[in-house]
Design an enzyme around this catalytic site. Structure first.
Site, short mmCIF file in Angstrom:
data_model
loop_
_atom_site.label_atom_id
_atom_site.label_comp_id
_atom_site.label_asym_id
_atom_site.label_seq_id
_atom_site.Cartn_x
_atom_site.Cartn_y
_atom_site.Cartn_z
N SER A 158 26.63 -6.13 27.14
CA SER A 158 28.19 -7.06 26.98
C SER A 158 26.78 -8.29 25.89
CB SER A 158 28.29 -7.99 27.94
OG SER A 158 29.16 -9.01 27.30
N SER A 167 29.02 -10.90 24.83
CA SER A 167 29.40 -12.26 25.79
C SER A 167 28.72 -13.52 25.41
CB SER A 167 30.50 -11.74 26.89
OG SER A 167 31.80 -11.11 26.50
N LYS A 185 38.60 -4.28 34.12
CA LYS A 185 39.48 -4.81 33.91
C LYS A 185 41.14 -4.40 35.09
CE LYS A 185 38.10 -4.86 29.22
NZ LYS A 185 38.48 -4.91 27.92
N ASP A 225 42.52 -9.74 25.03
CA ASP A 225 42.12 -8.39 23.67
C ASP A 225 43.13 -8.26 23.22
OD1 ASP A 225 39.63 -7.61 24.67
OD2 ASP A 225 40.53 -5.79 26.20
N GLY A 251 43.80 4.74 25.32
CA GLY A 251 43.18 4.32 26.56
C GLY A 251 43.35 2.34 26.96
N ARG A 286 44.87 12.79 22.20
CA ARG A 286 44.39 14.26 22.60
C ARG A 286 45.69 14.31 23.60
NH1 ARG A 286 38.43 14.89 24.84
NH2 ARG A 286 39.43 13.31 26.04
N ILE A 332 37.99 0.08 16.23
CA ILE A 332 38.25 -1.37 17.07
C ILE A 332 36.61 -1.04 17.20
CG2 ILE A 332 40.46 -1.72 17.66
CD1 ILE A 332 39.64 -0.64 20.43
N TYR A 374 32.77 -0.93 16.77
CA TYR A 374 32.11 -2.08 15.58
C TYR A 374 30.60 -1.41 15.51
CZ TYR A 374 31.08 -4.09 20.08
OH TYR A 374 31.81 -4.57 21.94
N GLY A 423 36.17 -3.48 13.63
CA GLY A 423 36.16 -4.35 14.89
C GLY A 423 35.37 -5.22 15.94
P1 NAP Z 1 38.89 4.66 27.32
O1 NAP Z 1 40.45 3.74 28.36
O2 NAP Z 1 38.28 5.39 27.71
O3 NAP Z 1 40.27 5.46 26.77
C1 NAP Z 1 39.33 6.16 25.48
C2 NAP Z 1 40.61 6.82 24.37
O4 NAP Z 1 39.64 7.71 23.67
C3 NAP Z 1 41.13 7.28 25.00
O5 NAP Z 1 42.37 7.56 24.19
C4 NAP Z 1 40.93 9.76 24.43
O6 NAP Z 1 41.35 10.10 24.71
C5 NAP Z 1 39.75 9.19 23.72
N1 NAP Z 1 39.05 9.85 23.38
C6 NAP Z 1 37.41 9.96 24.02
N2 NAP Z 1 37.06 11.14 23.31
C7 NAP Z 1 37.50 12.03 22.56
C8 NAP Z 1 37.56 12.99 22.26
N3 NAP Z 1 36.03 13.70 22.36
N4 NAP Z 1 38.90 13.56 21.36
C9 NAP Z 1 39.67 12.74 21.49
N5 NAP Z 1 39.76 11.01 21.51
C10 NAP Z 1 38.76 11.01 22.53
O7 NAP Z 1 38.64 3.33 26.36
P2 NAP Z 1 38.91 2.27 26.02
O8 NAP Z 1 38.25 1.26 27.22
O9 NAP Z 1 40.61 2.16 24.96
O10 NAP Z 1 37.68 2.03 24.71
C11 NAP Z 1 38.05 3.04 23.42
C12 NAP Z 1 36.68 2.37 22.11
O11 NAP Z 1 37.08 0.60 22.09
C13 NAP Z 1 35.63 1.65 23.07
O12 NAP Z 1 34.43 2.64 21.87
C14 NAP Z 1 35.53 0.75 23.31
O13 NAP Z 1 33.64 0.00 23.04
C15 NAP Z 1 36.04 0.20 21.65
N6 NAP Z 1 36.33 -1.04 22.13
C16 NAP Z 1 36.39 -2.29 21.15
C17 NAP Z 1 36.45 -3.34 21.77
C18 NAP Z 1 36.63 -4.58 20.38
O14 NAP Z 1 36.64 -5.92 21.06
N7 NAP Z 1 36.39 -4.74 18.77
C19 NAP Z 1 37.55 -4.08 23.00
C20 NAP Z 1 37.68 -2.97 24.23
C21 NAP Z 1 37.43 -1.72 23.57
P3 NAP Z 1 41.99 10.95 26.67
O15 NAP Z 1 42.94 10.48 27.06
O16 NAP Z 1 42.88 12.48 26.12
O17 NAP Z 1 41.02 11.41 27.58
#
Ligand code: NAP
Length: 297
Positions: free
Chosen positions: A18, A20, A69, A111, A139, A162, A230, A232, A253
């Site tokens: 993290s 943070s 969360k 967020d 997600g 997906r 998003i 980064y 991001g």
């Molecule tokens: P999550 O709940 O696990 O969701 C992951 C998403 O990615 C789902 O829609 C999943 O699709 C898709 N995915 C994963 N692997 C895939 C693949 N091989 N092909 C197609 N789709 C795929 O994760 P999350 O918490 O939403 O986080 C997602 C990303 O956002 C992470 O990289 C995280 O680090 C980033 N993030 C950034 C911030 C920021 O402050 N910038 C904040 C939060 C998160 P399915 O539903 O089909 O599995």
């Protein structure tokens, strides 16, 4: 322990990576506040006891990250329903926890603020009315981004994922959050969606260091489209590089991560901090250092 020092932290399982503490530590130092912000690994089975007994842990509040969360929302909503903001209730997930003046535990999801504040800062000429936003992913992070645009007043949000069922469920669950029409689509529909997209946002982990690439050809996007990611790490993802090459406006991001921290700091330490260029440079340098370390392995 010195009782005059206000302490907060980020909790997750695991928590080592993290950033943070770096963000809040920077603001504490910048404003000369006698506070502390650390990180603690909390096992899922210990989460309830932790959140409902923050003072026993010496804390005035905390941030909550993966995988807690949704569980944190359930726990705090059960303990003090009025203490959970309407937005967090709509999302079913929280990332910022504090105590009110009577010591009751409260929570919000920042967020949404983090994503939108950064988006508006980076794409200042953008306006919401009549716009169609295409979101890749369904997600936890996608929920916050969809909610942000829907509340901002766009006309339409399409969630391309997906797993189509997840996108359909999200469109249904978030339908009442704003005026926008929410629709779901399989990821394979993306090329057909692009010509009608005013904004494209990647909310999946695709394109992140160590993850598979996000394979999309941006040439069908209109010239005025804004492309956001998003992810980064790296700071400039392949998606953003492709958008830049086409001359499109881009939003990275890192700003979301920095802006989501603002409301929590204000709750715990009594001052609304700014996301400055100096803070951004500090976190960017840390990301680049980590990358250099990995490349050298
Ligand atoms: P999550 O709940 O696990 O969701 C992951 C998403 O990615 C789902 O829609 C999943 O699709 C898709 N995915 C994963 N692997 C895939 C693949 N091989 N092909 C197609 N789709 C795929 O994760 P999350 O918490 O939403 O986080 C997602 C990303 O956002 C992470 O990289 C995280 O680090 C980033 N993030 C950034 C911030 C920021 O402050 N910038 C904040 C939060 C998160 P399915 O539903 O089909 O599995």
């Amino acid at each position: 322990m010195d009782d005059t020092i206000r302490r907060a932290c980020v909790i997750g399982w695991p928590i080592e990576h993290s950033r943070s503490p770096m963000i809040h530590g920077h603001w504490l130092e910048e404003h000369g506040i006698a506070g502390e912000y650390g990180k603690r690994a909390v096992r899922p089975e210990a989460l309830e006891d932790f959140l409902l007994n923050l003072p026993r842990h010496g804390l005035v509040g905390c941030n909550v990250t993966v995988p807690h969360k949704e569980a944190a929302f359930e726990i705090i909503h059960r303990a003090n329903p009025e203490g959970v903001t309407a937005l967090a209730r709509a999302l079913g997930a929280v990332n910022t926890v504090w105590l009110d003046e009577r010591g009751r535990v409260c929570a919000d999801n920042t967020d949404v603020h983090g994503f939108m504040a950064n988006f508006m800062e980076r794409a200042p000429d953008w306006t919401a009315p009549g716009r169609h936003v295409v979101i890749i992913g369904a997600g936890g992070a996608a929920r916050a981004v969809v909610a942000g645009f829907a509340r901002e007043g766009v006309a339409r949000v399409t969630i391309a994922n997906r797993t189509l069922e997840k996108a359909e469920r999200m469109a249904e669950e978030l339908a009442g959050i704003g005026e926008a029409a929410l629709a779901a689509a399989p990821l394979s529909d993306l090329p057909a969606l692009l010509p009608q997209a005013d904004v494209l946002v990647n909310t999946t982990s695709l394109g992140m260091t160590g993850q598979p690439p996000l394979e999309v050809d941006l040439s069908p996007l209109p010239e005025h489209a804004v492309v956001a990611d998003i992810v980064y790490t790296p700071l400039k993802t392949a998606l953003l590089a492709q958008a830049e090459q086409r001359g499109l406006a881009t939003v990275d991001g890192l700003g979301m991560l920095l802006h989501q921290a603002v409301p929590g700091f204000e709750k715990w330490f009594g001052l609304r901090p700014e996301v400055t260029r100096e803070l951004r440079a500090l976190v960017e340098a840390d990301i680049l250092k980590e990358r250099a370390g990995r490349d050298g392995e």
